[in-house]
Motif scaffolding. Structure first.
Motif, PDB file in Angstrom:
ATOM      1  N   LEU A 256       9.140  -1.936 -44.270  1.00 23.30           N
ATOM      2  CA  LEU A 256       9.965  -1.944 -43.065  1.00 23.30           C
ATOM      3  C   LEU A 256      11.210  -1.085 -43.254  1.00 23.30           C
ATOM      4  O   LEU A 256      11.549  -0.245 -42.402  1.00 23.30           O
ATOM      5  N   LEU A 257      11.895  -1.261 -44.396  1.00 20.64           N
ATOM      6  CA  LEU A 257      13.125  -0.501 -44.637  1.00 20.64           C
ATOM      7  C   LEU A 257      12.835   0.992 -44.812  1.00 20.64           C
ATOM      8  O   LEU A 257      13.571   1.839 -44.291  1.00 20.64           O
ATOM      9  N   ALA A 258      11.779   1.315 -45.536  1.00 24.98           N
ATOM     10  CA  ALA A 258      11.423   2.727 -45.701  1.00 24.98           C
ATOM     11  C   ALA A 258      11.040   3.341 -44.360  1.00 24.98           C
ATOM     12  O   ALA A 258      11.347   4.513 -44.086  1.00 24.98           O
ATOM     13  N   GLY A 259      10.406   2.543 -43.517  1.00 25.53           N
ATOM     14  CA  GLY A 259      10.070   3.027 -42.182  1.00 25.53           C
ATOM     15  C   GLY A 259      11.299   3.301 -41.341  1.00 25.53           C
ATOM     16  O   GLY A 259      11.315   4.227 -40.516  1.00 25.53           O
ATOM     17  N   MET A 260      12.359   2.510 -41.538  1.00 23.06           N
ATOM     18  CA  MET A 260      13.613   2.774 -40.835  1.00 23.06           C
ATOM     19  C   MET A 260      14.195   4.119 -41.267  1.00 23.06           C
ATOM     20  O   MET A 260      14.725   4.877 -40.446  1.00 23.06           O
ATOM     21  N   ASP A 261      14.112   4.408 -42.572  1.00 18.72           N
ATOM     22  CA  ASP A 261      14.576   5.715 -43.047  1.00 18.72           C
ATOM     23  C   ASP A 261      13.780   6.838 -42.384  1.00 18.72           C
ATOM     24  O   ASP A 261      14.343   7.862 -41.981  1.00 18.72           O
ATOM     25  N   ARG A 262      12.487   6.668 -42.301  1.00 19.90           N
ATOM     26  CA  ARG A 262      11.652   7.693 -41.679  1.00 19.90           C
ATOM     27  C   ARG A 262      12.038   7.883 -40.208  1.00 19.90           C
ATOM     28  O   ARG A 262      12.091   9.020 -39.713  1.00 19.90           O
ATOM     29  N   ALA A 263      12.338   6.773 -39.519  1.00 22.45           N
ATOM     30  CA  ALA A 263      12.767   6.878 -38.129  1.00 22.45           C
ATOM     31  C   ALA A 263      14.095   7.618 -38.015  1.00 22.45           C
ATOM     32  O   ALA A 263      14.311   8.412 -37.079  1.00 22.45           O
ATOM     33  N   ILE A 264      14.990   7.395 -38.971  1.00 26.22           N
ATOM     34  CA  ILE A 264      16.261   8.134 -38.985  1.00 26.22           C
ATOM     35  C   ILE A 264      15.997   9.626 -39.118  1.00 26.22           C
ATOM     36  O   ILE A 264      16.600  10.450 -38.411  1.00 26.22           O
ATOM     37  N   ALA A 265      15.096   9.989 -40.013  1.00 23.06           N
ATOM     38  CA  ALA A 265      14.764  11.401 -40.209  1.00 23.06           C
ATOM     39  C   ALA A 265      14.245  12.031 -38.923  1.00 23.06           C
ATOM     40  O   ALA A 265      14.432  13.236 -38.687  1.00 23.06           O
ATOM     41  N   GLU A 266      13.616  11.209 -38.095  1.00 24.88           N
ATOM     42  CA  GLU A 266      13.065  11.696 -36.834  1.00 24.88           C
ATOM     43  C   GLU A 266      14.067  11.630 -35.682  1.00 24.88           C
ATOM     44  O   GLU A 266      13.734  11.947 -34.547  1.00 24.88           O
ATOM     45  N   GLY A 267      15.304  11.181 -35.961  1.00 26.76           N
ATOM     46  CA  GLY A 267      16.366  11.203 -34.957  1.00 26.76           C
ATOM     47  C   GLY A 267      16.614   9.905 -34.218  1.00 26.76           C
ATOM     48  O   GLY A 267      17.417   9.874 -33.275  1.00 26.76           O
TER      49      GLY A 267
END
Length: 305
Positions: A256-267
């Motif tokens: 879940l947390l790593a997915g949040m980072d990925r979402a940040i990378a996507e804006g």
């Protein structure tokens, strides 16, 4: 992606606090936002019951032992309480299982207003605390959900990023060059007090950010300038970040947390809001000011005039 404003929330203006006569329960009263909220409530003359697993004494507050996973602690925590600040259990991918029985008991015990700490990354009905967010309006007539962006204190306090800055001079994320409206925990607490004590409850969710959206590269640059110690941002893949986190926390929460980072990378977090200004009457603190306040004394004496 340019910085954009979050969707408009119900208009509110600072109205001052009402003469609260009951007691406010603060769960997580020694934590990052709970401690600051407790201190502000006490300074404003409100009665506070400071809840935590160790019932830590805090100046001006009544300590009480509380554990989300121990229903026998609920009754003492709720006795005489009419409003509550709710910090979910940390690291639990399904906090609703522990929180919902307490919230139902709180309503039955006479709690009229509940303010829940959530996250800008988790919407109503979303994963983790999103289920509690969804249930809150059906339980309490007066409520608010605080959805702060990532805490500035992640880089200055007791957090993995702050630890890696201190030990290695490194920030490790899978957020790439994505930007975030990092927010000061002091500003979150200031909004929490307004939401708890204003005559009119927000009855909505409130997305809280700082005044500017910054990347982790920007954060590293600012910390370097403030402390005089080189700090860099190491860009990880989603998989690398997930696996690093899974070494210390449950795998589903790591994902879940790593997915949040990925979402940040996507804006997904590239935004700022005016919520702090509207509810407190002052602008939110910028990261440079927080870094100067919380990092400089620990690392470098102030420059001579």
């Amino acid at each position: 992606m340019p910085t954009t404003s979050a969707p408009a929330e119900r208009p509110m203006t600072p109205t001052g606090t009402t003469s609260v006569t009951g007691t406010t329960l603060v769960i997580g009263a020694t934590g990052t936002t709970g401690g600051r909220t407790t201190a502000r409530l006490i300074a404003a003359g409100h009665r506070v019951r400071a809840a935590g697993r160790r019932a830590t004494p805090l100046p001006g507050a009544e300590p009480v032992r509380f554990d989300w996973y121990d229903p026998t602690t609920f009754g003492d925590a709720l006795d005489g309480v009419d409003r509550a600040y709710l910090v979910p259990p940390i690291g639990d991918p399904d906090p609703a299982a522990a929180m919902m029985p307490f919230l139902r008991q709180a309503r039955a015990a006479g709690v009229r207003r509940a303010v829940l700490l959530s996250s800008s990354a988790i919407s109503e009905g979303g994963p983790a605390v999103g289920a509690v967010h969804q249930a809150l309006p059906g339980l309490f007539d007066q409520w608010a959900v605080l959805r702060p962006s990532w805490f500035m204190q992640n880089f200055t306090g007791a957090h993995a990023h702050a630890d890696s800055i201190r030990t290695d001079g490194v920030i490790r994320t899978a957020a790439g060059t994505g930007r975030i409206g990092f927010v000061d925990a002091d500003d979150i607490a200031a909004v929490a007090v307004q939401a708890l004590t204003n005559d009119r409850a927000p009855n909505t969710d409130l997305v809280l950010t700082g005044p500017e959206a910054l990347s982790h590269d920007d954060i590293a640059t600012i910390v370097t300038r403030v402390t005089g110690r080189p700090v860099v941002h190491h860009h990880l893949t989603y998989e690398d970040m997930r696996d690093r986190l899974a070494a210390v926390i449950p795998p589903e929460f790591a994902a879940l947390l790593a997915g949040m980072d990925r979402a940040i990378a996507e804006g997904a977090e590239d935004r700022t809001t005016d919520t702090v200004q509207r509810l407190t009457g002052r602008p939110p603190n910028p990261f440079r000011a927080v870094a100067e306040r919380e990092l400089r004394p620990a690392h470098r004496a102030p420059q001579a005039p």
